[in-house]
Design a protein around this motif. Structure first.
Motif, PDB file in Angstrom:
ATOM      1  N   LYS A 159      40.846  41.887  62.103  1.00 29.58           N
ATOM      2  CA  LYS A 159      39.828  40.852  62.265  1.00 29.58           C
ATOM      3  C   LYS A 159      38.591  41.552  61.287  1.00 29.58           C
ATOM      4  O   LYS A 159      37.507  42.020  61.819  1.00 29.58           O
ATOM      5  N   PHE A 160      38.694  40.832  59.878  1.00 24.80           N
ATOM      6  CA  PHE A 160      37.732  41.265  59.316  1.00 24.80           C
ATOM      7  C   PHE A 160      37.439  39.896  58.292  1.00 24.80           C
ATOM      8  O   PHE A 160      38.236  38.968  58.334  1.00 24.80           O
ATOM      9  N   PHE A 161      36.282  39.970  57.809  1.00 20.98           N
ATOM     10  CA  PHE A 161      35.764  38.708  56.997  1.00 20.98           C
ATOM     11  C   PHE A 161      35.947  39.055  55.382  1.00 20.98           C
ATOM     12  O   PHE A 161      35.559  39.983  54.708  1.00 20.98           O
ATOM     13  N   ALA A 162      36.617  38.089  54.669  1.00 20.32           N
ATOM     14  CA  ALA A 162      36.693  38.226  53.233  1.00 20.32           C
ATOM     15  C   ALA A 162      36.291  36.924  52.783  1.00 20.32           C
ATOM     16  O   ALA A 162      36.804  35.883  52.973  1.00 20.32           O
ATOM     17  N   HIS A 163      35.236  36.911  51.880  1.00 19.92           N
ATOM     18  CA  HIS A 163      34.921  35.550  51.175  1.00 19.92           C
ATOM     19  C   HIS A 163      35.921  35.075  50.355  1.00 19.92           C
ATOM     20  O   HIS A 163      37.015  35.755  49.951  1.00 19.92           O
ATOM     21  N   GLN A 183      44.958  48.540  54.036  1.00 21.41           N
ATOM     22  CA  GLN A 183      44.345  48.462  55.456  1.00 21.41           C
ATOM     23  C   GLN A 183      42.792  48.483  55.630  1.00 21.41           C
ATOM     24  O   GLN A 183      42.106  49.163  55.090  1.00 21.41           O
ATOM     25  N   ILE A 184      42.539  47.385  56.324  1.00 18.87           N
ATOM     26  CA  ILE A 184      40.996  46.987  56.417  1.00 18.87           C
ATOM     27  C   ILE A 184      40.566  46.930  57.894  1.00 18.87           C
ATOM     28  O   ILE A 184      41.211  46.166  58.638  1.00 18.87           O
ATOM     29  N   GLY A 185      39.589  47.689  58.212  1.00 21.36           N
ATOM     30  CA  GLY A 185      39.134  47.781  59.585  1.00 21.36           C
ATOM     31  C   GLY A 185      38.490  46.669  60.052  1.00 21.36           C
ATOM     32  O   GLY A 185      37.762  45.691  59.488  1.00 21.36           O
ATOM     33  N   ASP A 186      38.472  46.410  61.589  1.00 25.13           N
ATOM     34  CA  ASP A 186      37.739  45.434  62.102  1.00 25.13           C
ATOM     35  C   ASP A 186      36.130  45.557  61.918  1.00 25.13           C
ATOM     36  O   ASP A 186      35.727  46.441  61.703  1.00 25.13           O
ATOM     37  N   GLY A 187      35.790  44.158  61.828  1.00 23.33           N
ATOM     38  CA  GLY A 187      34.470  43.986  61.641  1.00 23.33           C
ATOM     39  C   GLY A 187      33.907  44.143  60.237  1.00 23.33           C
ATOM     40  O   GLY A 187      32.643  44.035  59.933  1.00 23.33           O
ATOM     41  N   THR A 188      34.780  44.515  59.162  1.00 24.04           N
ATOM     42  CA  THR A 188      34.655  44.816  57.893  1.00 24.04           C
ATOM     43  C   THR A 188      34.208  43.539  57.139  1.00 24.04           C
ATOM     44  O   THR A 188      34.817  42.435  57.410  1.00 24.04           O
ATOM     45  N   LYS A 189      33.204  43.426  56.338  1.00 22.11           N
ATOM     46  CA  LYS A 189      32.822  42.011  55.332  1.00 22.11           C
ATOM     47  C   LYS A 189      33.100  42.571  54.051  1.00 22.11           C
ATOM     48  O   LYS A 189      32.636  43.423  53.655  1.00 22.11           O
ATOM     49  N   ILE A 190      33.802  41.577  53.087  1.00 25.51           N
ATOM     50  CA  ILE A 190      34.104  41.783  51.853  1.00 25.51           C
ATOM     51  C   ILE A 190      33.578  40.349  51.064  1.00 25.51           C
ATOM     52  O   ILE A 190      34.057  39.336  51.463  1.00 25.51           O
ATOM     53  N   TRP A 191      32.567  40.540  50.256  1.00 22.44           N
ATOM     54  CA  TRP A 191      31.654  39.557  49.850  1.00 22.44           C
ATOM     55  C   TRP A 191      32.111  39.119  48.446  1.00 22.44           C
ATOM     56  O   TRP A 191      33.245  39.277  48.014  1.00 22.44           O
ATOM     57  N   HIS A 192      31.434  37.982  47.942  1.00 25.16           N
ATOM     58  CA  HIS A 192      31.867  37.214  46.666  1.00 25.16           C
ATOM     59  C   HIS A 192      32.203  38.107  45.529  1.00 25.16           C
ATOM     60  O   HIS A 192      31.847  39.119  45.236  1.00 25.16           O
ATOM     61  N   PHE A 193      33.422  37.545  44.870  1.00 28.56           N
ATOM     62  CA  PHE A 193      34.012  38.259  43.697  1.00 28.56           C
ATOM     63  C   PHE A 193      34.238  39.672  43.704  1.00 28.56           C
ATOM     64  O   PHE A 193      34.442  40.274  43.022  1.00 28.56           O
ATOM     65  N   SER A 194      34.643  40.080  45.032  1.00 25.54           N
ATOM     66  CA  SER A 194      35.149  41.413  45.036  1.00 25.54           C
ATOM     67  C   SER A 194      36.484  41.599  45.038  1.00 25.54           C
ATOM     68  O   SER A 194      37.315  40.702  45.202  1.00 25.54           O
ATOM     69  N   GLY A 253      29.588  44.485  49.249  1.00 25.46           N
ATOM     70  CA  GLY A 253      28.630  43.452  48.709  1.00 25.46           C
ATOM     71  C   GLY A 253      29.381  42.694  47.572  1.00 25.46           C
ATOM     72  O   GLY A 253      30.659  42.850  47.251  1.00 25.46           O
ATOM     73  N   GLN A 254      28.559  41.893  46.752  1.00 23.69           N
ATOM     74  CA  GLN A 254      29.196  41.020  45.723  1.00 23.69           C
ATOM     75  C   GLN A 254      29.783  42.085  44.614  1.00 23.69           C
ATOM     76  O   GLN A 254      28.957  42.994  44.283  1.00 23.69           O
ATOM     77  N   ASN A 255      30.867  41.499  43.904  1.00 23.30           N
ATOM     78  CA  ASN A 255      31.411  42.204  42.801  1.00 23.30           C
ATOM     79  C   ASN A 255      31.402  43.524  42.766  1.00 23.30           C
ATOM     80  O   ASN A 255      31.057  44.510  42.069  1.00 23.30           O
ATOM     81  N   VAL A 256      32.093  43.921  43.917  1.00 22.43           N
ATOM     82  CA  VAL A 256      32.697  45.293  44.274  1.00 22.43           C
ATOM     83  C   VAL A 256      34.099  45.463  43.976  1.00 22.43           C
ATOM     84  O   VAL A 256      34.701  44.790  44.128  1.00 22.43           O
ATOM     85  N   VAL A 257      34.375  46.418  43.381  1.00 22.46           N
ATOM     86  CA  VAL A 257      35.858  46.989  43.045  1.00 22.46           C
ATOM     87  C   VAL A 257      36.271  48.065  43.596  1.00 22.46           C
ATOM     88  O   VAL A 257      35.447  49.220  43.372  1.00 22.46           O
TER      89      VAL A 257
END
Length: 189
Positions: free
Chosen positions: A2-6, A16-27, A42-46
């Motif tokens: 249960k994570f969010f990815a734009h 493996q991505i944890g619950d409640g994590t948010k991955i934003w634009h262009f990452s 945040g945006q544009n994270v690698v």
């Protein structure tokens, strides 16, 4: 999970991505990363292959976290800060087998545009000022600034500068927690 990815984010296989994590634009989260619960990228994270982020890690815009970096719980990575992973890079020389590890310990904060030269661990609750260039290991609770970075004080777990009395004790102005400075090492009492 249960994570969010734009919709513009890219997440490679084996992560493996944890619950409640948010991955934003262009990452871009590359293969075999482990990202804990409630992180914010945040945006544009690698995030390069096999990077490990603990719980509640905040990564601001335009940050690249390279292979060999581990961030423990509650780490803050400021906008456009930089990690390296090879001490002597050359375009024509492949040094992927020479990546140096860097650990950012629990609660540490790294300011905007700071550079962390690989192989130098950042201590628990340390505070790296904006634009600092870290070229050596940083102790727990240390406050460092400049290029090359220089320690100018100590910080509380709440991010307040500590002022130690003649007995080596300090009280955080925000949390009222008590700290002890002994042999150039800070501990929370």
């Amino acid at each position: 999970m249960k994570f969010f990815a734009h919709e513009t984010a890219v997440i490679d296989e084996g992560c493996q991505i944890g619950d409640g994590t948010k991955i934003w634009h262009f990452s871009h989260v590359m293969a075999n990363c482990i990202i804990g619960d409630n992180c914010n990228l945040g945006q544009n994270v690698v995030v390069s292959p096999e990077v490990v982020l603990g719980k509640n890690v905040k990564v601001q815009n335009n940050v690249s976290i390279y292979t060999g970096v581990i961030c423990e719980d509650d780490v803050f990575l400021g906008p456009s800060m930089v990690f390296t992973n090879v001490i002597n890079p050359r375009s024509a020389v492949n040094r992927k087998n020479q990546y140096l590890k860097t650990t950012v310990k629990e609660g540490a904060s790294i300011g905007a545009n700071a550079t962390i030269v690989c192989g130098n661990d950042i201590g628990k609750f340390a505070f790296i000022g904006a634009g600092a260039v870290v070229t050596k290991a940083i102790p727990d609770y240390a406050l460092v600034v400049g290029n090359p970075s220089k320690q100018i004080g100590w910080m509380s777990e709440y991010g307040q500068k500590l002022k130690f009395d003649d007995n080596g004790k300090a009280i955080c102005s925000e949390s009222k927690e008590v700290y002890k400075l002994e042999n150039n090492k800070v501990t929370k009492l």
